[in-house]
Motif scaffolding. Sequence first.
Motif, PDB file in Angstrom:
ATOM      1  N   GLU A 192      -9.096   4.416   7.429  1.00 39.92           N
ATOM      2  CA  GLU A 192      -8.743   3.120   8.016  1.00 39.92           C
ATOM      3  C   GLU A 192      -8.561   3.369   9.518  1.00 39.92           C
ATOM      4  O   GLU A 192      -7.852   4.297   9.906  1.00 39.92           O
ATOM      5  CB  GLU A 192      -7.422   2.665   7.380  1.00 39.92           C
ATOM      6  N   SER A 194      -7.516   1.695  13.289  1.00 39.95           N
ATOM      7  CA  SER A 194      -6.865   0.569  13.979  1.00 39.95           C
ATOM      8  C   SER A 194      -6.937   0.792  15.481  1.00 39.95           C
ATOM      9  O   SER A 194      -6.604   1.882  15.970  1.00 39.95           O
ATOM     10  CB  SER A 194      -5.390   0.448  13.570  1.00 39.95           C
ATOM     11  N   ILE A 206      -1.821  -4.118  17.006  1.00 38.28           N
ATOM     12  CA  ILE A 206      -3.117  -3.741  16.461  1.00 38.28           C
ATOM     13  C   ILE A 206      -4.114  -4.840  16.839  1.00 38.28           C
ATOM     14  O   ILE A 206      -3.929  -6.007  16.494  1.00 38.28           O
ATOM     15  CB  ILE A 206      -3.029  -3.551  14.933  1.00 38.28           C
ATOM     16  N   SER A 209      -9.471  -3.714  13.432  1.00 38.62           N
ATOM     17  CA  SER A 209      -9.425  -2.713  12.362  1.00 38.62           C
ATOM     18  C   SER A 209     -10.823  -2.467  11.829  1.00 38.62           C
ATOM     19  O   SER A 209     -11.711  -3.305  11.967  1.00 38.62           O
ATOM     20  CB  SER A 209      -8.532  -3.195  11.213  1.00 38.62           C
ATOM     21  N   SER A 210     -11.003  -1.312  11.202  1.00 40.94           N
ATOM     22  CA  SER A 210     -12.311  -0.968  10.666  1.00 40.94           C
ATOM     23  C   SER A 210     -12.136   0.098   9.584  1.00 40.94           C
ATOM     24  O   SER A 210     -11.048   0.677   9.458  1.00 40.94           O
ATOM     25  CB  SER A 210     -13.192  -0.446  11.809  1.00 40.94           C
ATOM     26  N   VAL A 237      -6.811   4.716  19.300  1.00 44.10           N
ATOM     27  CA  VAL A 237      -7.210   4.396  17.926  1.00 44.10           C
ATOM     28  C   VAL A 237      -6.453   5.306  16.969  1.00 44.10           C
ATOM     29  O   VAL A 237      -6.295   6.503  17.221  1.00 44.10           O
ATOM     30  CB  VAL A 237      -8.739   4.573  17.732  1.00 44.10           C
ATOM     31  N   LYS A 242      -7.311   5.634   3.845  1.00 48.28           N
ATOM     32  CA  LYS A 242      -6.894   4.351   3.259  1.00 48.28           C
ATOM     33  C   LYS A 242      -6.225   4.624   1.922  1.00 48.28           C
ATOM     34  O   LYS A 242      -6.769   5.342   1.078  1.00 48.28           O
ATOM     35  CB  LYS A 242      -8.127   3.464   3.087  1.00 48.28           C
ATOM     36  N   SER A 326       3.135  -1.815   7.830  1.00 47.12           N
ATOM     37  CA  SER A 326       2.176  -2.091   6.767  1.00 47.12           C
ATOM     38  C   SER A 326       2.439  -1.075   5.667  1.00 47.12           C
ATOM     39  O   SER A 326       2.842   0.059   5.951  1.00 47.12           O
ATOM     40  CB  SER A 326       0.741  -1.914   7.276  1.00 47.12           C
ATOM     41  N   GLY A 339       0.979   1.578   8.423  1.00 46.45           N
ATOM     42  CA  GLY A 339       0.832   1.100   9.799  1.00 46.45           C
ATOM     43  C   GLY A 339       2.182   0.743  10.394  1.00 46.45           C
ATOM     44  O   GLY A 339       3.133   0.444   9.659  1.00 46.45           O
ATOM     45  N   GLU A 341       3.827  -1.541  13.737  1.00 51.63           N
ATOM     46  CA  GLU A 341       3.643  -2.413  14.904  1.00 51.63           C
ATOM     47  C   GLU A 341       5.014  -2.894  15.366  1.00 51.63           C
ATOM     48  O   GLU A 341       5.964  -2.930  14.581  1.00 51.63           O
ATOM     49  CB  GLU A 341       2.826  -3.658  14.515  1.00 51.63           C
TER      50      GLU A 341
END
Lengths: 777, 139
Positions: A192, A194, A206, A209-210, A237, A242, A326, A339, A341
């Motif tokens: 994952e 970010s 963030i 995302s990818s 990044v 994941k 997250s 995650g 933030e």
Amino acid sequence: MKAARDDPPDGGMGPGGAKFLFRSFQRILTLNTAVLERMAQMDRALGGEYVFDKAFLESAVRDVCSLTHRVAYQLNGMAGEGYVALYDAYLAVKDALEDVLSGGMGPLSARRTLAFDEIGWEMEPLAGLASVGLAVLGRKMRLPAPDGLAVTVTGMRALAGQDRGAAKAALAEIKDAVAALYFRLGGARTLELSLIAAGTDKPGQILASSLADSPEQAAAAVQAFAASSPADARLAVCLRPKIKGPVEGSLATLAQSPGLPPAMLVHASPPEGPPTGSRFFISRIAPYELVSDGRDGPWPVPRTAARLAELGLAAERALGGPCLLSFALDPGGSPWLTGVEPLVSPFTDSGEDDPGQPGEPEQALLAGGQIACAGVAAGPVVLLGADTAPASVPPGSVGVAKTSVPALATIVPRLAALLTEIGTAASHLATVARENRVPAVFGLKGATSLAPGTMVTVDADEPAVYPGVSASRLRQAASQENQLRDEPEYQTLRRLLRHVRPLNLIDPQASDFTPERCRTCHDIIHFAHEKAVELLLSIDAAKGAGRNGAGSPRRLREDAPFVLSILDMGGGLAAPSGACGKNRDVGLAEVTSRPLKAFLDGLLLPAARRQEPGRLSLGDVFGGLGRTNAAMSGPAGLAGLNLALAASDYANITMRLGYHFSVVDAVVSDRPEHTFIYFRFAGGFADGDRRARRAKLILAILDRLGFSATLKGDLVVGKRKLMEAGEALTVLRILGALSAYTRQLDIELGSDAAAERLAGEFLAASGLDGQSPQAAS
Amino acid sequence: MTNEPIAPDAPAGKARTSILVLDDEAIVCKRLKPFFQKAGYEVETFGDSGEALARVRERRFDVVITDLKMEGLDGLAFLGKVKELHKDTDVIVITGFATLETSRESFRKGVFDFVAKPFKLAEILDVVRRVEKERGLTP
């Protein structure tokens, strides 16, 4: 005053002498207070109470560093340089603080990628909040967070710049770093990615995302992030595996909603499910129960929700403020942090009036007092007293008390806001309110006249109390807080506080309670305080009365259950009377040490002495022989010496009652945060069963007195901290009475029933049957 | 310069006390402006002493709150200019660098009071209210 003939030439002030240790300890106490006060000022500035500028940040760091260094120095003086590693810990913290102040990205600023193992808090401007947060929480704090890596601001600049060679090198380095991550993970995984804002504009957010399934895909995804971003943007990044499981979601560690106490808000849904899944509030108070379930959903399982709440609060403490995490549940149902933030706003959308729009002028019910914790909150009024049971206070209430007594500390986390008529912003309770982010106003006249059950809004920023729920005030406060959060000075202050405020070393008994584990100024001063107390407790009575001690002790002439000698460390005893101060015996009236006087008041109570004759069996005598051997083989004249070291606010009382060995160590100050009492009880001229019963009896009484007490064999160790002086003196009186009461008690402890009866008798006689020592006082 | 909305707590029909805030640290202006507006004052904030001086030439303020140490025209010089232009404007100095010399010079130039940084919002509000009381600006 002429010194007595047997006083040591250095008056005990030489290194290792009792007076030297005591003076150093006093200096540590004073310095610790100064650090905590400066820390509280920084904390309050972050909370919006102060208007400050860059110069304040510089002077605050300078002061905190200087004071912390002096604490380390004093401890090493006491311990014969036994904790030199504390200087290294201090230098590491100081370097980090100076780097934050200079806006630097640290010594690794040239690196394009960093594995999580290499990342610390100070690298946030280089690696971005998500990578730093997951790295610290997972690698350093051992919380469930995946391993990973960061493409740094330097790496992203190389990819976005005109130098094609540099860009190519950065891509190759990213592929290598991902391959190394796969190696650490034991194989290839879906990653994952970010994109994180690492500059001063919305730091930590963030932005995109990818997902990637190989080093090549990961490098290509990072390159795509760089290509789609402005060339001058400061970006990083975060790449991590994941976590695949049945539930994903987010946890806001602080959520304010009218009618609820400050809580945590969870959104959760299946990975492929609808965007609106479960939404529920979890209490910020253990056992972290659900306080409001907004929408139905297949989750939560209470035990998992509680675990998630624990992780959230741990992350919040480490980050130094509320955050948005997250998470994902793994197939076994255990939560993983995926995650980190910053929290945009703790206020939930209740669909009421527009944010920031002022309503009609309101008439305050009450105004004035001191801001103990800034902020705005609403809730029903509940009157609080020292005896109020926390469970009886509905979560989300506005607590109102006459005085800001520390006993209310356990209730604070349940409150939406706190008002007291008497008390100051420097009190212990104010610190607790700030730690829990409960808006609080102290010294507010007429607060207790608010009718219980009335809904009010506390605007601690003014400070004032308004009738009803003032939605506009609640929203205005949230909006202002958001604006402040993005200001560079506030960002810097928040980053500074991460190296100053968190207390990571909590348990002095833990194996990692070492200088090497001190990561913040708070860790260093706490470590020093605990070790300084240990060193004081180790003052030997024989040494204290001998050449290396403070001078010659003076004998208590009262009708005590045993002979007690007292060494004056300064202000502990009135000056000797008689010609040339020859009359060296002291009466109770001449004891000017507050803690010692209180202890002796209890010890000398005739009612505390057991009148029944002891029944001693042969087994008892043999059982005690081993224990008395050491005392009997001591220097002539010192076996069984009972000695008190006394200063005006301090007492260290060592009682060697033949078979028992007790130590009381206490500071009683007008500042609750200085006050503490340690109590240790060991030994006994009785068989194992009787010793164990006596130890359990003492443990039960210490528990009732509010001590944090442990029992190992027949060694009982109890500690109490943070008390008002009056309460501490009451506790010491009771400990004095307990020492007299238990003098030969184990002889009577023939059965468990007898132990219970004796404990009950003592508690009843002390007025403690069913109430706190504060109430008893 | 920034414009201010109507303050929520201002009594209808009554002229509000006007305040000019000058500090080259943007954070100070950002904190003081909404606070004084919420308390019912008319507020303008400046980060540059030249711009602030130009505004003072245009109009009179009841209260000026200024930092001492700034690039260009410093707080002491600004204080002197304000008093030259409007004798009845009261000036409050906010600073983290007050020395005996600067204090003496400020009082010689007619400063109303000093507030040391960092300060609480309530502290500076108290000083402004004292100005209002002495000038008869409060009802």
